[in-house]
Scaffold this active site. Structure first.
Site: not given
Length: 392
Positions: A148-149, A233, A263
């Site tokens: 996917d990267g 993304n 966070d």
């Protein structure tokens, strides 16, 4: 009055008037995505489309002219991809007579540069360097070898119109890579012939404005744009190395809607909903849904749930006045940078989606990925109830 919408114009029919036109400031469905991809590819138009939202089954690839150039992107430092990469490049160059573009650092790999048999083929390639060479209007379509990267990286190379992307599953997860390499010759041939379905994966247009504290006395140089690009993304704002909670204000179309204390927060596309967002508790959204997802990361609140907003809104994120520390932002996991008081991050839906070529069609491919990659709703089957008559 009779009303109907067309792109960014609102048409109102009233008794006694033929047509009055009121210009809308924005469309809640987001900007109409471009339907031309690179110099030669475009989407086959559907005359029955409502506004710009097409039935996923009708999204077909077509070519204005036969494709002549292809960009091959290979995952770096993966020895298992060397042979598929060489086979594909030889096929494209020798059999299909395509102009092949390859990243220079890929050819600099000793395993490739040292191969004398492949060297004669490699001399015919066109090379480029990330952040230095502009590939716009040079490449007709893209082939990705990896996970996917690799597709995310391909997206980052084109900030405006993106050529169609064919992604082979040669990585680890493979949620965005539906093609198997075993039958690559027939599959690539079908794409060149224009026989394929596509899914338009929307991207986020992001601007980071940095407060220029060193030039407070120069008002016209108060802020500078540090980052301006499209993200496939997600945009992630987090507390970085600090032990304090992040404390950022979230604005929607100029109105403060909430303050995120936790966070951090994830702003994602439907494509990104199955990445970091789903790990943080968000729902999974099909890429054809025009939306932006806002997902808190470990919020210090029991009632802060992920939300989905229309694709046409403008989001802005700034450090709260009460924030005890700075925040950090990253874009598809890259280009990480610090956000200080006075800085702002503006996020909208880009007009330039990524046309991802489907193995079958947008719906079947998505559910296949959910089942195969994320094991969605995998559970041991429940036994049927045995009646008293069956017991004897």
């Amino acid at each position: 009055p009779v009303k109907f919408f067309c792109a960014r114009l609102l048409f109102v029919f009233k008794p006694g008037f033929f047509l009055s036109v009121f210009r809308r400031n924005q469309s809640l469905h987001g900007p109409s995505p471009v339907t031309t991809f690179g110099p030669k590819a475009c989407m086959l138009q559907n005359p029955h489309a409502v506004m710009h939202i097409q039935d996923p089954a009708s999204q077909k690839l077509t070519w204005n002219k036969p494709p002549k150039s292809v960009l091959v992107i290979k995952k770096i430092r993966d020895a298992s991809l060397l042979q598929p990469f060489k086979e594909l490049c030889i096929f494209l160059t020798e059999v299909k007579n395509m102009i092949v573009y390859v990243e220079k650092k890929v050819l600099d790999d000793p395993a490739i540069s040292g191969d004398e048999n492949f060297g004669a083929i490699a001399k015919k390639f066109c090379t480029f360097r990330e952040d230095f060479d502009d590939l716009s209007n040079r490449v007709d379509f893209i082939i990705c070898l990896g996970g996917d990267g690799t597709l995310l990286y391909a997206s980052s190379l084109f900030q405006e119109s993106v050529p169609p992307v064919m992604a082979f599953h040669l990585g680890s997860l493979g949620f965005l890579t539906p093609f198997k390499f075993d039958t690559y010759q027939s599959q690539v041939t079908q794409i060149i012939e224009g026989n394929a379905a596509i899914v338009l994966r929307s991207r986020l247009k992001v601007q980071v404005l940095k407060e220029n504290w060193e030039k407070k006395d120069t008002m016209d140089e108060k802020s500078i744009i540090l980052t301006n690009g499209d993200v496939l993304n997600e945009v992630v704002v987090d507390r970085g190395p600090s032990s304090y909670l992040s404390n950022v204000d979230l604005y929607l179309d100029g109105h403060l809607i909430t303050t995120v204390q936790g966070d951090g927060v994830i702003v994602s596309t439907p494509t990104g909903s199955t990445a970091y967002a789903v790990a943080a508790g968000a729902s999974m959204i099909h890429p054809n849904v025009p939306a932006i997802m806002i997902t808190p990361i470990c919020p210090h609140s029991l009632s802060f749930r992920p939300i989905v907003v229309p694709a046409g809104v403008e989001l802005k994120i700034k450090l709260s006045r009460e924030a005890r520390n700075t925040a950090w932002v990253s874009f598809d996991g890259r280009k990480r940078q610090e956000i200080c008081h006075g800085d702002s991050i503006t996020i909208t839906t880009s007009c330039f989606p990524v046309p991802s070529i489907c193995f079958r069609d947008p719906v079947n491919d998505w559910f296949e990925s959910l089942a195969q990659c994320l094991h969605w709703n995998v559970r041991k089957k429940q036994n049927y109830l045995i009646s008293e008559d069956e017991e004897f």
